[in-house]
Motif scaffolding. Structure first.
Motif, PDB file in Angstrom:
ATOM      1  N   ARG A   1     -56.707   6.212 -18.527  1.00  0.00           N
ATOM      2  CA  ARG A   1     -56.690   6.667 -17.118  1.00  0.00           C
ATOM      3  C   ARG A   1     -56.042   5.637 -16.196  1.00  0.00           C
ATOM      4  NH1 ARG A   1     -61.152  10.092 -16.218  1.00  0.00           N
ATOM      5  NH2 ARG A   1     -61.379   9.734 -14.003  1.00  0.00           N
ATOM      6  N   LEU A   2     -56.440   4.366 -16.397  1.00  0.00           N
ATOM      7  CA  LEU A   2     -55.919   3.284 -15.552  1.00  0.00           C
ATOM      8  C   LEU A   2     -54.408   3.170 -15.723  1.00  0.00           C
ATOM      9  CD1 LEU A   2     -56.260   0.839 -13.678  1.00  0.00           C
ATOM     10  CD2 LEU A   2     -56.718  -0.549 -15.711  1.00  0.00           C
TER      11      LEU A   2
ATOM     12  N   VAL B   1     -48.598   4.046 -14.211  1.00  0.00           N
ATOM     13  CA  VAL B   1     -47.331   4.705 -14.549  1.00  0.00           C
ATOM     14  C   VAL B   1     -46.944   5.698 -13.447  1.00  0.00           C
ATOM     15  CG1 VAL B   1     -46.300   6.393 -16.131  1.00  0.00           C
ATOM     16  CG2 VAL B   1     -47.440   4.377 -17.046  1.00  0.00           C
ATOM     17  N   LYS B   2     -47.940   6.405 -12.933  1.00  0.00           N
ATOM     18  CA  LYS B   2     -47.700   7.393 -11.879  1.00  0.00           C
ATOM     19  C   LYS B   2     -47.105   6.711 -10.641  1.00  0.00           C
ATOM     20  CE  LYS B   2     -50.027  11.304  -9.736  1.00  0.00           C
ATOM     21  NZ  LYS B   2     -51.321  11.940  -9.436  1.00  0.00           N
ATOM     22  N   ALA B   3     -47.669   5.560 -10.279  1.00  0.00           N
ATOM     23  CA  ALA B   3     -47.182   4.818  -9.116  1.00  0.00           C
ATOM     24  C   ALA B   3     -45.756   4.329  -9.342  1.00  0.00           C
ATOM     25  CB  ALA B   3     -48.117   3.640  -8.831  1.00  0.00           C
ATOM     26  N   LYS B   4     -45.526   3.769 -10.548  1.00  0.00           N
ATOM     27  CA  LYS B   4     -44.185   3.264 -10.867  1.00  0.00           C
ATOM     28  C   LYS B   4     -43.177   4.418 -10.844  1.00  0.00           C
ATOM     29  CE  LYS B   4     -41.443   0.959 -14.395  1.00  0.00           C
ATOM     30  NZ  LYS B   4     -41.288   0.652 -15.823  1.00  0.00           N
ATOM     31  N   TYR B   5     -43.588   5.546 -11.402  1.00  0.00           N
ATOM     32  CA  TYR B   5     -42.689   6.693 -11.519  1.00  0.00           C
ATOM     33  C   TYR B   5     -42.335   7.254 -10.146  1.00  0.00           C
ATOM     34  CZ  TYR B   5     -40.794  11.077 -13.407  1.00  0.00           C
ATOM     35  OH  TYR B   5     -39.978  12.138 -13.729  1.00  0.00           O
ATOM     36  N   SER B   6     -43.334   7.363  -9.252  1.00  0.00           N
ATOM     37  CA  SER B   6     -42.985   7.924  -7.935  1.00  0.00           C
ATOM     38  C   SER B   6     -42.088   6.974  -7.152  1.00  0.00           C
ATOM     39  CB  SER B   6     -44.216   8.344  -7.127  1.00  0.00           C
ATOM     40  OG  SER B   6     -45.309   7.568  -7.414  1.00  0.00           O
ATOM     41  N   LYS B   7     -42.273   5.662  -7.370  1.00  0.00           N
ATOM     42  CA  LYS B   7     -41.371   4.691  -6.763  1.00  0.00           C
ATOM     43  C   LYS B   7     -39.936   4.884  -7.255  1.00  0.00           C
ATOM     44  CE  LYS B   7     -43.076   0.169  -5.392  1.00  0.00           C
ATOM     45  NZ  LYS B   7     -43.668  -1.061  -5.948  1.00  0.00           N
ATOM     46  N   LEU B   8     -39.803   5.016  -8.585  1.00  0.00           N
ATOM     47  CA  LEU B   8     -38.495   5.238  -9.183  1.00  0.00           C
ATOM     48  C   LEU B   8     -37.850   6.504  -8.629  1.00  0.00           C
ATOM     49  CD1 LEU B   8     -39.133   4.508 -12.990  1.00  0.00           C
ATOM     50  CD2 LEU B   8     -37.598   3.236 -11.483  1.00  0.00           C
TER      51      LEU B   8
ATOM     52  N   LEU C   1     -44.566  21.285 -26.832  1.00  0.00           N
ATOM     53  CA  LEU C   1     -44.725  22.740 -26.985  1.00  0.00           C
ATOM     54  C   LEU C   1     -46.094  23.202 -26.504  1.00  0.00           C
ATOM     55  CD1 LEU C   1     -43.030  23.221 -30.480  1.00  0.00           C
ATOM     56  CD2 LEU C   1     -41.983  23.327 -28.211  1.00  0.00           C
ATOM     57  N   ASP C   2     -47.032  22.250 -26.379  1.00  0.00           N
ATOM     58  CA  ASP C   2     -48.361  22.556 -25.833  1.00  0.00           C
ATOM     59  C   ASP C   2     -48.510  22.024 -24.411  1.00  0.00           C
ATOM     60  OD1 ASP C   2     -49.427  23.929 -28.092  1.00  0.00           O
ATOM     61  OD2 ASP C   2     -49.547  22.005 -29.129  1.00  0.00           O
ATOM     62  N   GLY C   3     -47.404  21.665 -23.784  1.00  0.00           N
ATOM     63  CA  GLY C   3     -47.453  21.195 -22.398  1.00  0.00           C
ATOM     64  C   GLY C   3     -47.980  19.776 -22.253  1.00  0.00           C
ATOM     65  N   ILE C   4     -47.959  19.009 -23.351  1.00  0.00           N
ATOM     66  CA  ILE C   4     -48.486  17.637 -23.318  1.00  0.00           C
ATOM     67  C   ILE C   4     -47.334  16.634 -23.262  1.00  0.00           C
ATOM     68  CG2 ILE C   4     -49.826  15.927 -24.626  1.00  0.00           C
ATOM     69  CD1 ILE C   4     -51.274  18.385 -25.934  1.00  0.00           C
ATOM     70  N   LEU C   5     -47.434  15.684 -22.345  1.00  0.00           N
ATOM     71  CA  LEU C   5     -46.413  14.639 -22.209  1.00  0.00           C
ATOM     72  C   LEU C   5     -46.937  13.328 -22.794  1.00  0.00           C
ATOM     73  CD1 LEU C   5     -45.337  15.431 -18.535  1.00  0.00           C
ATOM     74  CD2 LEU C   5     -44.252  16.195 -20.666  1.00  0.00           C
ATOM     75  N   PHE C   6     -46.024  12.427 -23.190  1.00  0.00           N
ATOM     76  CA  PHE C   6     -46.479  11.205 -23.889  1.00  0.00           C
ATOM     77  C   PHE C   6     -47.383  10.348 -23.012  1.00  0.00           C
ATOM     78  CE2 PHE C   6     -44.060   7.370 -22.541  1.00  0.00           C
ATOM     79  CZ  PHE C   6     -43.108   7.934 -21.706  1.00  0.00           C
ATOM     80  N   ILE C   7     -47.162  10.400 -21.695  1.00  0.00           N
ATOM     81  CA  ILE C   7     -47.995   9.591 -20.798  1.00  0.00           C
ATOM     82  C   ILE C   7     -49.445  10.099 -20.753  1.00  0.00           C
ATOM     83  CG2 ILE C   7     -46.158   8.695 -19.309  1.00  0.00           C
ATOM     84  CD1 ILE C   7     -46.634  11.049 -17.420  1.00  0.00           C
ATOM     85  N   ASP C   8     -49.673  11.336 -21.193  1.00  0.00           N
ATOM     86  CA  ASP C   8     -51.049  11.863 -21.240  1.00  0.00           C
ATOM     87  C   ASP C   8     -51.913  11.100 -22.237  1.00  0.00           C
ATOM     88  OD1 ASP C   8     -49.983  13.754 -19.542  1.00  0.00           O
ATOM     89  OD2 ASP C   8     -50.013  15.388 -20.993  1.00  0.00           O
ATOM     90  N   HIS C   9     -51.270  10.413 -23.176  1.00  0.00           N
ATOM     91  CA  HIS C   9     -52.021   9.672 -24.201  1.00  0.00           C
ATOM     92  C   HIS C   9     -52.464   8.285 -23.719  1.00  0.00           C
ATOM     93  CE1 HIS C   9     -51.360  12.600 -27.411  1.00  0.00           C
ATOM     94  NE2 HIS C   9     -50.114  12.696 -27.025  1.00  0.00           N
ATOM     95  N   LEU C  10     -52.028   7.886 -22.532  1.00  0.00           N
ATOM     96  CA  LEU C  10     -52.408   6.574 -21.998  1.00  0.00           C
ATOM     97  C   LEU C  10     -53.820   6.621 -21.411  1.00  0.00           C
ATOM     98  CD1 LEU C  10     -49.045   5.841 -20.145  1.00  0.00           C
ATOM     99  CD2 LEU C  10     -49.849   4.713 -22.240  1.00  0.00           C
TER     100      LEU C  10
END
Ligand SMILES: [Zn+2]
Length: 171
Positions: A152-153, A158-165, A141-150
């Motif tokens: 930086r590294l 996750v970003k790389a894996k996700y774009s591959k998927l 509701l505040d625009g925060i996703l669970f991956i934001d809690h990870l």
């Protein structure tokens, strides 16, 4: 049935507005969101995930103790976390970030206040999966996703894996 928006849809980053009037449209939205959540299947769904900017969510974590006492499905309007205690870690996923599951640190228990679809005050003292799911959905509701809690590294990995998927899906 509603379409679930997929990260990185910008709508998932919107900060939702409090609901000031529980109209029939709001009740219909909650019912449609519950149906969409069950069909997915998922245990929680927040308004931004279906393109709405209202501060509301649905969740049903199944057979934890608090849910068993109250009935399984929560329809929560204007929820706020009033207090938190303890720490816990568990693996989370999100209907808006398919294919990604990561271990996330959260508070172990929370007290959440909001109103139900009839406008009655609702206080939920939650621990375990219910507490985790409430924190995850209220973040939405505040625009925060669970991956934001990870870290930086970890976010980069996750970003790389996700774009591959995502690109594999579009091939
Ligand atoms: Zn989510």
């Amino acid at each position: 049935m509603l379409d679930i928006l997929i990260h990185p849809d910008p709508q998932l980053r919107v900060k939702c507005r409090p609901v000031t009037d529980i109209t029939p449209q709001i009740r219909t939205l909650l019912a449609d969101m519950a149906e969409t959540m069950y069909a997915a299947p998922g245990i929680g769904l927040a308004a931004p995930q279906v393109g709405s900017e209202h501060r509301l969510l649905v969740l049903d974590v199944g057979d934890d103790e608090e849910s068993a006492r109250r009935g399984r499905l929560y329809k929560l309007i204007n929820p706020e976390i009033r207090s938190r205690s303890g720490k816990t870690e568990s693996e989370e996923g999100c209907l808006s970030i398919p294919g990604i599951r990561e271990t996330i640190k959260r508070s172990a228990s929370v007290v959440v206040q909001g109103v139900d679809e009839s406008g009655n005050d609702l206080t939920i003292e939650a621990e375990g999966l219910l507490a985790i799911c409430l924190q995850h959905e209220i973040d939405h509701l505040d625009g925060i996703l669970f991956i934001d809690h990870l870290s930086r590294l970890k976010q980069q990995l996750v970003k790389a894996k996700y774009s591959k998927l995502r690109s594999a899906e579009h091939e």
